[in-house]
Design a protein around this motif. Sequence first.
Motif, PDB file in Angstrom:
ATOM      1  N   GLU A 194      39.797  38.299  31.145  1.00 59.24           N
ATOM      2  CA  GLU A 194      40.833  39.223  30.675  1.00 59.24           C
ATOM      3  C   GLU A 194      40.772  39.350  29.162  1.00 59.24           C
ATOM      4  OE1 GLU A 194      44.727  36.361  30.117  1.00 59.24           O
ATOM      5  OE2 GLU A 194      44.609  37.600  31.916  1.00 59.24           O
ATOM      6  N   ASP A 195      41.334  40.429  28.643  1.00 59.01           N
ATOM      7  CA  ASP A 195      41.309  40.697  27.206  1.00 59.01           C
ATOM      8  C   ASP A 195      41.934  39.532  26.442  1.00 59.01           C
ATOM      9  OD1 ASP A 195      40.175  43.135  27.737  1.00 59.01           O
ATOM     10  OD2 ASP A 195      42.037  44.275  27.533  1.00 59.01           O
TER      11      ASP A 195
ATOM     12  N   ASP B  99      40.099  37.014  35.589  1.00 56.31           N
ATOM     13  CA  ASP B  99      41.117  38.062  35.495  1.00 56.31           C
ATOM     14  C   ASP B  99      42.226  37.829  36.511  1.00 56.31           C
ATOM     15  OD1 ASP B  99      39.648  38.518  37.761  1.00 56.31           O
ATOM     16  OD2 ASP B  99      39.428  40.673  37.463  1.00 56.31           O
ATOM     17  N   THR B 100      42.297  36.604  37.034  1.00 57.20           N
ATOM     18  CA  THR B 100      43.302  36.238  38.032  1.00 57.20           C
ATOM     19  C   THR B 100      44.381  35.389  37.387  1.00 57.20           C
ATOM     20  OG1 THR B 100      41.607  36.252  39.763  1.00 57.20           O
ATOM     21  CG2 THR B 100      43.672  35.100  40.250  1.00 57.20           C
ATOM     22  N   SER B 101      45.625  35.779  37.580  1.00 58.97           N
ATOM     23  CA  SER B 101      46.726  35.126  36.857  1.00 58.97           C
ATOM     24  C   SER B 101      46.811  33.634  37.173  1.00 58.97           C
ATOM     25  CB  SER B 101      48.052  35.813  37.200  1.00 58.97           C
ATOM     26  OG  SER B 101      48.329  35.737  38.591  1.00 58.97           O
TER      27      SER B 101
ATOM     28  N   LEU C 149      40.846  36.482  26.180  1.00 59.26           N
ATOM     29  CA  LEU C 149      40.542  35.138  26.664  1.00 59.26           C
ATOM     30  C   LEU C 149      39.443  34.480  25.836  1.00 59.26           C
ATOM     31  CD1 LEU C 149      41.068  32.944  28.802  1.00 59.26           C
ATOM     32  CD2 LEU C 149      39.242  33.988  30.181  1.00 59.26           C
TER      33      LEU C 149
ATOM     34  N   SER D  89      37.501  33.265  38.897  1.00 59.77           N
ATOM     35  CA  SER D  89      37.664  34.610  38.350  1.00 59.77           C
ATOM     36  C   SER D  89      38.600  34.546  37.147  1.00 59.77           C
ATOM     37  CB  SER D  89      38.248  35.547  39.417  1.00 59.77           C
ATOM     38  OG  SER D  89      37.398  35.617  40.532  1.00 59.77           O
TER      39      SER D  89
ATOM     40  N   ARG E  34      34.631  38.680  34.724  1.00 59.31           N
ATOM     41  CA  ARG E  34      35.653  39.598  34.230  1.00 59.31           C
ATOM     42  C   ARG E  34      36.767  38.906  33.453  1.00 59.31           C
ATOM     43  NH1 ARG E  34      35.588  42.095  39.639  1.00 59.31           N
ATOM     44  NH2 ARG E  34      37.709  41.344  39.926  1.00 59.31           N
TER      45      ARG E  34
ATOM     46  N   ILE F 196      44.160  31.810  35.109  1.00 56.16           N
ATOM     47  CA  ILE F 196      44.515  31.771  33.688  1.00 56.16           C
ATOM     48  C   ILE F 196      45.630  30.753  33.454  1.00 56.16           C
ATOM     49  CG2 ILE F 196      45.374  33.112  31.744  1.00 56.16           C
ATOM     50  CD1 ILE F 196      42.495  33.773  32.673  1.00 56.16           C
TER      51      ILE F 196
ATOM     52  N   THR G 286      30.196  34.024  31.150  1.00 54.75           N
ATOM     53  CA  THR G 286      30.784  35.067  31.978  1.00 54.75           C
ATOM     54  C   THR G 286      29.746  35.804  32.805  1.00 54.75           C
ATOM     55  OG1 THR G 286      30.608  36.689  30.193  1.00 54.75           O
ATOM     56  CG2 THR G 286      32.640  35.404  30.318  1.00 54.75           C
TER      57      THR G 286
END
Length: 420
Positions: A294-295, A258-260, A297, A256, A292, A263, A311
């Motif tokens: 993140e902005d 959008d997972t910290s 990326l 995923s 998803r 990232i 994606t």
Amino acid sequence: MSDSTRWIVVVEEPFLPADAGGRVETFSFLTAAAAAGIRMQILVPAREELDISAYEEAVPGSAVIRLHRDDSPRSHLTLRPFMHASRPVGPLRRALEATPPRADAVISYSCRSSHLGEEIARIWKLPHLVRAHNVDSEFFRVLARSSSGPRAVAYEMEYHKLRLAEQELHHSPLVTCIADISLEDHEWRRARASVPTFHLPPFLPVGALRAGSPDSAAAASLTPAGAGSAAGQPTAALPGGVGDPAADQRLVFVGSLDTSTNIEALRWFLGGCWPTIRVRHPRATFQVVGRRPEDGLAAWLAGFDGVELHTDVPSVAGYLAAASLSVNPMRSGSGVNIKAIEAMASGTPVVSTPTGSRGLGWTAGTHLLVADEPGAFAAAACELLADPARAAEIGAAGRAYVLHELDHAALIREIQKHLS
């Protein structure tokens, strides 16, 4: 398994589409239980209405019931963890008190829904198994330490609330046993809990556990309908297709986006490992496959040579099966990384950090390669790119391990044994 066996299963969240680690594992468990002849009522906390017919078709023989989920600000302003307060127990309690028992056992398929399972166990007087995917408090402690400002304060508060909730769970008279997905988490919990605990490895999709080689058609069809590229346009073809020598130089990361923690892993790998790999293997490409993003990326990834972003793809199976190796450079988190096990199940060799490879009893150097420093991680990846025979050996050993250790029937029998 007799059709008379009846479970009421409370999951953490909607599990369709099964496009991320936790949802993949939950859906795989449910389909395995259904295949074993177990009749289930599946309770799904959800913010929005569910397509009940689609859920019941996906898990044959089951009844699916939506529970209201409350994510309003008041769910943050209680002494209970947000993950419990946002899944309120009141409506469920009223329904249970008006209904005679219709199950032999209750399974909370996440610690985040365990308070709901406890209520069912109390009112219907049922044995109750809690499936623990990770140590939630540890996850929020990591988030608190890696954040700043009000966000860090909120994470720190949730960490302390979760610590108290875990202590209650570990000594709850309404919990029969706790099944940790991770071997390390089981050892951690066993030292703290009076409730019996055991290690229950993850469930994988049935297709991933089929005997024989991975489906060559899936490997060839790397661009499912609806897949997007970094530019947001349909991907017509990927570099290094089947039969192309460059296919031997393809690395893949699945997760995923959008997972910290994911990232963080990508930044560590691209900043410290990828430049070395590209110098030694200039034809190598790195595919980042996930949902998803993140902005920012996509723009950031576009700054690296040889990196592709794919994606919201319907399936990652083709990407894994056609890759030279799967990288899992996780730096933080707990539980088991399902993406690493999915790669191993497909026969794809895995290079991982110790954090990314925790949870099962596999052997580094035999079932996968493990390295913790950027130089060593890059060297391990380069070793497999330069030696296809060694890569095939690691891939075959990893797949054999998964097929032997994660058999669905054996895992379901283990659950039944502890419930009885």
